[in-house]
Design an enzyme around this catalytic site. Structure first.
Site, mmCIF file in Angstrom:
data_model
loop_
_atom_site.group_PDB
_atom_site.id
_atom_site.type_symbol
_atom_site.label_atom_id
_atom_site.label_comp_id
_atom_site.label_asym_id
_atom_site.label_seq_id
_atom_site.Cartn_x
_atom_site.Cartn_y
_atom_site.Cartn_z
ATOM 1 N N CYS A 55 0.851 -1.091 -0.069
ATOM 2 C CA CYS A 55 0.185 -0.071 -0.095
ATOM 3 C C CYS A 55 0.826 1.292 0.213
ATOM 4 C CB CYS A 55 -0.869 0.069 1.140
ATOM 5 S SG CYS A 55 -2.093 -1.428 1.077
ATOM 6 N N HIS A 57 -3.403 7.380 2.022
ATOM 7 C CA HIS A 57 -3.755 5.981 1.537
ATOM 8 C C HIS A 57 -5.187 5.803 2.128
ATOM 9 C CE1 HIS A 57 -3.838 2.044 0.915
ATOM 10 N NE2 HIS A 57 -3.809 1.626 2.060
ATOM 11 N N ASN A 66 -10.342 -0.047 -0.289
ATOM 12 C CA ASN A 66 -8.626 -0.018 -0.273
ATOM 13 C C ASN A 66 -8.151 -0.459 -1.810
ATOM 14 O OD1 ASN A 66 -5.800 -0.223 0.179
ATOM 15 N ND2 ASN A 66 -6.232 -0.981 2.273
#
Length: 323
Positions: A114, A250, A280
């Site tokens: 990520c 993020h 996500n």
């Protein structure tokens, strides 16, 4: 004069299929309300059968090139941040290079889960300020739906697929924080925490594996480390949260996003949030949010933007740039 890596264009791509939370209610012991209350996610996009990471990356790249008014051969390099490349090799970046018709320069992948786009952005900045490249296309692209255990309600409802892209180009500044472009970067990792977020398979184990996560532990590390890396990146150039126009984090969980903003002393009105629509998307989430933020009219030329991410590894970092 100071050489800066300046944003020239952004773009993104999302698969056509949209999966609302309600779709999980038929197969899992969960509900729309349960998912929203714990993550802020309402829907996510899922890649079609046969649709690959490089396919989506190429579409996002074309959107960024169009936004910048450039063509593929104006680029010197392509960096793709991904944990879900089409093949073990070649890199997704070289596949994008071929699809775009780029006949010069070089291309490579970065894998920091990520945090991948932050790592790629820092590398692109280094290539430009060192004079090795004048224009770099950075892409975050993921098909995390391919590594989901669809029976695990604690993970499979959180992730989605997509791609975002950003082009950095060489520009001159005065060497102050008023310059457009990347102003500072901060990268970190700590392999001792591997077991709280990982995929239980890989090439050397001859299996694809599924994503596994200790949610409470990831949450605890995320808020602390994201706020810390953003503060460090700002302190490197003598700035604080009060100087920031937009935080583009993020997009993992609305509670992590809100907790980080609070630690930075920033209201949510100054945070670009897309997690409700995309879930996500790992390395794709920040460039997606940057592109959407510009599209919405939130991020404008001259704005000071802080972007930060944490992912498996653990790996985390932040970039401060003036749009």
């Amino acid at each position: 004069m100071t050489l800066r890596a300046v944003v020239a264009g952004v773009g993104h791509y999302l698969p056509d299929r949209i999966v609302p939370n309600s779709e999980f209610e038929t197969t899992l012991d969960t509900s729309d309300e349960w998912i929203k209350s714990r993550s802020g996610i309402e829907r996510r996009h899922i890649a079609a059968d046969g649709q690959t990471t490089s396919d989506m990356a190429t579409r996002a790249a074309r959107a960024a090139l169009a936004d910048a008014g450039l063509v593929a051969d104006d680029l010197d390099a392509i960096i793709v941040a991904t944990s879900t490349a089409d093949f073990t090799f070649p890199s997704a970046a070289t596949m994008v290079q071929a699809e775009l018709g780029m006949t010069k320069g070089f291309a490579f992948d970065v894998q920091a889960v990520c945090a991948g786009f932050i790592y790629a952005l820092a590398n692109a900045n280094a290539l430009i300020v060192s004079g090795q490249a004048k224009r770099v296309l950075i892409i975050g692209a993921e098909t995390f739906s391919r590594i989901m255990d669809w029976s695990d309600r604690s993970t499979c409802v959180l992730f989605g697929d997509g791609a975002g892209a950003l082009i950095l180009e060489s520009g001159e500044g005065e060497g102050t924080t008023a310059d457009r472009g990347v102003l500072s970067t901060d990268l970190n990792s700590d392999g001792r925490f591997r077991d709280i977020l990982y995929v239980d398979g890989g090439v050397s184990t001859q299996s694809t594996g599924f994503l596994r996560m200790e949610g409470k532990e990831v949450f605890r590390h995320a808020v602390e480390k994201l706020a810390s890396t953003a503060t460090t990146a700002l302190e490197k150039i003598g700035l604080t949260g009060e100087d920031v126009d937009w935080v583009v984090p993020h997009q993992a969980n609305i509670r992590i996003i809100a907790g980080t903003a609070k630690k930075l002393g920033l209201p949510m009105e100054r945070v670009v949030v897309t997690v409700q629509d995309h879930g996500n998307t790992s390395a794709a989430s920040i460039p997606l949010a940057l592109s959407v933020g510009k599209e919405r009219g939130q991020i404008k030329t001259g704005d000071l933007v802080v972007t930060e991410a944490i992912g498996g590894g653990l790996a985390w970092g932040a970039v401060v740039l003036r749009w």
